[in-house]
Design a protein around this motif. Structure first.
Motif, PDB file in Angstrom:
ATOM      1  N   THR A   1      -8.699  -3.165  -6.534  1.00  0.00           N
ATOM      2  CA  THR A   1      -7.727  -2.205  -6.351  1.00  0.00           C
ATOM      3  C   THR A   1      -6.484  -2.982  -5.802  1.00  0.00           C
ATOM      4  N   ALA A   2      -6.928  -4.084  -5.215  1.00  0.00           N
ATOM      5  CA  ALA A   2      -5.568  -4.705  -4.583  1.00  0.00           C
ATOM      6  C   ALA A   2      -4.761  -5.172  -5.824  1.00  0.00           C
ATOM      7  N   LEU A   3      -5.288  -5.351  -7.073  1.00  0.00           N
ATOM      8  CA  LEU A   3      -4.187  -5.577  -7.991  1.00  0.00           C
ATOM      9  C   LEU A   3      -3.349  -4.631  -8.274  1.00  0.00           C
ATOM     10  N   LEU A   4      -3.620  -3.029  -7.687  1.00  0.00           N
ATOM     11  CA  LEU A   4      -2.585  -1.993  -8.149  1.00  0.00           C
ATOM     12  C   LEU A   4      -1.889  -1.652  -6.996  1.00  0.00           C
ATOM     13  N   PRO A   5      -0.404  -1.840  -7.112  1.00  0.00           N
ATOM     14  CA  PRO A   5       0.297  -1.666  -6.024  1.00  0.00           C
ATOM     15  C   PRO A   5       0.240  -0.030  -5.569  1.00  0.00           C
ATOM     16  N   GLN A   6      -0.005   0.903  -6.742  1.00  0.00           N
ATOM     17  CA  GLN A   6      -0.001   2.238  -6.360  1.00  0.00           C
ATOM     18  C   GLN A   6      -1.347   2.655  -7.165  1.00  0.00           C
ATOM     19  N   PHE A   7      -1.869   3.725  -6.693  1.00  0.00           N
ATOM     20  CA  PHE A   7      -2.995   3.939  -7.471  1.00  0.00           C
ATOM     21  C   PHE A   7      -3.597   5.309  -7.165  1.00  0.00           C
TER      22      PHE A   7
ATOM     23  N   LEU B   1       0.393   8.617  -0.742  1.00  0.00           N
ATOM     24  CA  LEU B   1       2.030   8.629  -0.956  1.00  0.00           C
ATOM     25  C   LEU B   1       2.368  10.071  -1.387  1.00  0.00           C
ATOM     26  N   ASP B   2       1.606  11.406  -1.552  1.00  0.00           N
ATOM     27  CA  ASP B   2       2.164  12.534  -1.676  1.00  0.00           C
ATOM     28  C   ASP B   2       1.430  13.584  -0.800  1.00  0.00           C
ATOM     29  N   GLN B   3       1.858  14.750  -0.604  1.00  0.00           N
ATOM     30  CA  GLN B   3       1.173  15.668   0.074  1.00  0.00           C
ATOM     31  C   GLN B   3      -0.294  16.094  -0.371  1.00  0.00           C
ATOM     32  N   GLN B   4      -0.476  15.819  -1.667  1.00  0.00           N
ATOM     33  CA  GLN B   4      -1.652  16.317  -2.445  1.00  0.00           C
ATOM     34  C   GLN B   4      -2.726  15.315  -2.223  1.00  0.00           C
ATOM     35  N   ARG B   5      -2.495  14.218  -1.516  1.00  0.00           N
ATOM     36  CA  ARG B   5      -3.290  13.039  -1.690  1.00  0.00           C
ATOM     37  C   ARG B   5      -3.864  12.643  -2.661  1.00  0.00           C
ATOM     38  N   ASP B   6      -3.094  12.514  -3.871  1.00  0.00           N
ATOM     39  CA  ASP B   6      -3.363  11.922  -5.134  1.00  0.00           C
ATOM     40  C   ASP B   6      -3.328  10.444  -5.406  1.00  0.00           C
ATOM     41  N   TRP B   7      -2.011  10.195  -5.066  1.00  0.00           N
ATOM     42  CA  TRP B   7      -1.353   8.689  -5.137  1.00  0.00           C
ATOM     43  C   TRP B   7      -1.662   7.980  -3.727  1.00  0.00           C
ATOM     44  N   TYR B   8      -1.917   6.551  -3.779  1.00  0.00           N
ATOM     45  CA  TYR B   8      -2.164   6.002  -2.657  1.00  0.00           C
ATOM     46  C   TYR B   8      -1.703   4.465  -2.680  1.00  0.00           C
ATOM     47  N   ARG B   9      -1.598   3.846  -1.593  1.00  0.00           N
ATOM     48  CA  ARG B   9      -1.251   2.485  -1.493  1.00  0.00           C
ATOM     49  C   ARG B   9      -2.177   1.892  -0.363  1.00  0.00           C
ATOM     50  N   TYR B  10      -1.935   0.438  -0.101  1.00  0.00           N
ATOM     51  CA  TYR B  10      -2.486  -0.136   1.137  1.00  0.00           C
ATOM     52  C   TYR B  10      -1.603  -0.514   1.928  1.00  0.00           C
TER      53      TYR B  10
ATOM     54  N   THR C   1       6.182   1.480 -14.007  1.00  0.00           N
ATOM     55  CA  THR C   1       5.105   0.830 -13.393  1.00  0.00           C
ATOM     56  C   THR C   1       4.293   0.030 -14.491  1.00  0.00           C
ATOM     57  N   ALA C   2       4.381   0.752 -15.845  1.00  0.00           N
ATOM     58  CA  ALA C   2       3.602   0.163 -16.713  1.00  0.00           C
ATOM     59  C   ALA C   2       4.040  -1.298 -17.219  1.00  0.00           C
ATOM     60  N   VAL C   3       5.454  -1.289 -17.023  1.00  0.00           N
ATOM     61  CA  VAL C   3       6.129  -2.497 -17.503  1.00  0.00           C
ATOM     62  C   VAL C   3       5.567  -3.558 -16.465  1.00  0.00           C
ATOM     63  N   TYR C   4       5.475  -3.403 -15.223  1.00  0.00           N
ATOM     64  CA  TYR C   4       5.087  -4.436 -14.087  1.00  0.00           C
ATOM     65  C   TYR C   4       3.654  -4.723 -14.761  1.00  0.00           C
ATOM     66  N   HIS C   5       2.991  -4.006 -14.861  1.00  0.00           N
ATOM     67  CA  HIS C   5       1.379  -4.314 -15.209  1.00  0.00           C
ATOM     68  C   HIS C   5       1.250  -5.123 -16.380  1.00  0.00           C
ATOM     69  N   ALA C   6       2.228  -4.548 -17.484  1.00  0.00           N
ATOM     70  CA  ALA C   6       2.324  -5.374 -18.714  1.00  0.00           C
ATOM     71  C   ALA C   6       2.721  -6.888 -18.595  1.00  0.00           C
ATOM     72  N   LEU C   7       3.819  -7.006 -17.900  1.00  0.00           N
ATOM     73  CA  LEU C   7       4.028  -8.322 -17.366  1.00  0.00           C
ATOM     74  C   LEU C   7       3.117  -9.200 -16.412  1.00  0.00           C
TER      75      LEU C   7
END
Length: 390
Positions: free
Chosen positions: A283-289, A320-329, A368-374
């Motif tokens: 998951t270190a490859l994902l800036p947000q997840f 990254l949100d109150q629902q604790r759905d999205w995270y980062r390290y 964000t999809a553009v970043y990963h496609a690149l």
């Protein structure tokens, strides 16, 4: 059969006294008055929980704060060998004996019989003695995350559930204990200090680096890189001592710095189960997840449970949100994880990025999809995402 009197022999006879000694704070420790004020106001609550990853100064804070209090303090520093319930109870009673000799003496008389009483009996007797206290008392269990024995958890849960009002239990831990924190939180019986509370604020950082040549802009950069992580700042200060170019050092400071790298490898990664360690690296490859993105990008079906375990362990996971759905390290932790990825495994990295790009595009996150496609070297897909549907 072992006599229960063995639980209550003088500490010097059977136990390591250092485990019952309150750590001595460093003389240059920041006072952190705002945290001390929170702790002062919470004395008498059922549970004071200080939970954060390695290097957030949990022990230093409580040791220095409790040294200023007038209440008796029973301090017990745990290690992995304390997962034996008999050993645990011996040390717990010995710690209370140090803080409250009169109470412990009564406890010795009550418990000196054969065979050794069960943990439930020990805790029940201890509660009866604590109920007679007229003044507050603090019981500190440091490094509670090292306890994995369910019998011990049940004993401490029972102690907490019936703890008399003058007594507070302080748990210092890298992971949340398996107790009903929500119930105690709702009833105002819980104080929590977590990473967001323990991180250094900009004014504290300026005080910490007051004797260096760093200017305000460089201090601001360092605060952004470390996100106020106390150990990261201490490691930066150590590395700065030998830095010929302080400005260049601050600009380049990251989780690949050898001091930070060694600390995080030794204190965090090496002790983790293999599956959790592999998940962190992937998951270190994902800036947000979030969990569905991790499942799609990594080809898993258990990312949700692994993220909950990372959060329970306070492993530098930032919601990254109150629902604790999205995270980062945490930035430095993400740098460390990325530095541990095999450099030759380019095809695997690109595959992860490609699957992430597809999932993000399908879920209306084109930027964000553009970043990963690149990152996947799929330039046609990146161009399509940028220009939109034809």
């Amino acid at each position: 059969a072992k006599s229960w009197a063995a639980y209550n022999l003088p500490v010097a006879d059977t136990l390591l006294p250092g485990k019952l000694d309150r750590p001595v704070p460093r003389p240059d420790l920041l006072p952190r008055q705002h945290l001390r004020a929170l702790l002062d106001g919470a004395v008498g609550r059922r549970l004071l929980l200080v939970a954060a990853a390695a290097g957030y100064g949990k022990t230093s804070l409580i040791a220095s704060w409790s040294a200023t209090r007038s209440e008796p303090v029973a301090w017990y520093s745990l290690d992995s060998g304390d997962n034996d319930p008999n050993r645990f109870l011996r040390y717990l009673v010995a710690a209370i004996h140090r803080a409250l000799p009169a109470l412990a003496a009564e406890l010795q008389l009550a418990l000196r019989h054969l065979p050794p009483p069960s943990p439930e009996t020990v805790i029940q007797t201890l509660l009866a003695r604590l109920a007679n206290l007229a003044q507050p008392c603090l019981i500190v269990l440091d490094d509670y995350h090292l306890i994995e024995n369910e019998t011990i958890h049940q004993a401490i849960h029972r102690l907490l559930s019936h703890l008399p009002r003058p007594v507070s239990l302080l748990l210092l831990s890298r992971a949340d204990p398996p107790f009903p924190l929500g119930r105690w939180r709702a009833h105002g019986e819980l104080l929590e200090l977590r990473a967001a509370d323990l991180q250094f604020q900009p004014d504290e950082l300026a005080h910490f680096f007051a004797h260096t040549s760093l200017n305000p802009d460089q201090l601001r950069q360092l605060h952004q890189r470390t996100e106020g992580w106390p150990a990261g700042l201490q490691l930066a200060a150590l590395a700065l001592q030998n830095a010929a170019d302080p400005a260049g050092f601050v600009a380049a400071f990251s989780g690949s710095n050898r001091f930070v790298l060694d600390y995080l490898l030794e204190e965090v990664l090496q002790g983790l189960p293999a599956d959790l360690r592999h998940f962190l690296l992937d998951t270190a490859l994902l800036p947000q997840f979030n969990a569905p993105l991790c499942d799609a990008a990594l080809g898993r079906c258990n990312s949700g449970s692994l993220l909950r375990e990372l959060e329970r362990r306070n492993l530098f996971l930032i919601p990254l949100d109150q629902q604790r759905d999205w995270y980062r390290y945490h930035h430095l932790f993400a740098d460390l994880l990325q530095s541990q990825l095999p450099s030759q495994d380019t095809a695997r990295r690109q595959a992860v990025h490609g699957r992430a790009a597809n999932w993000l595009a399908d879920h209306n996150r084109p930027e964000t999809a553009v970043y990963h496609a690149l990152q996947a070297a799929d330039y046609d897909e990146a161009a399509r995402l940028i220009t939109g549907p034809a």
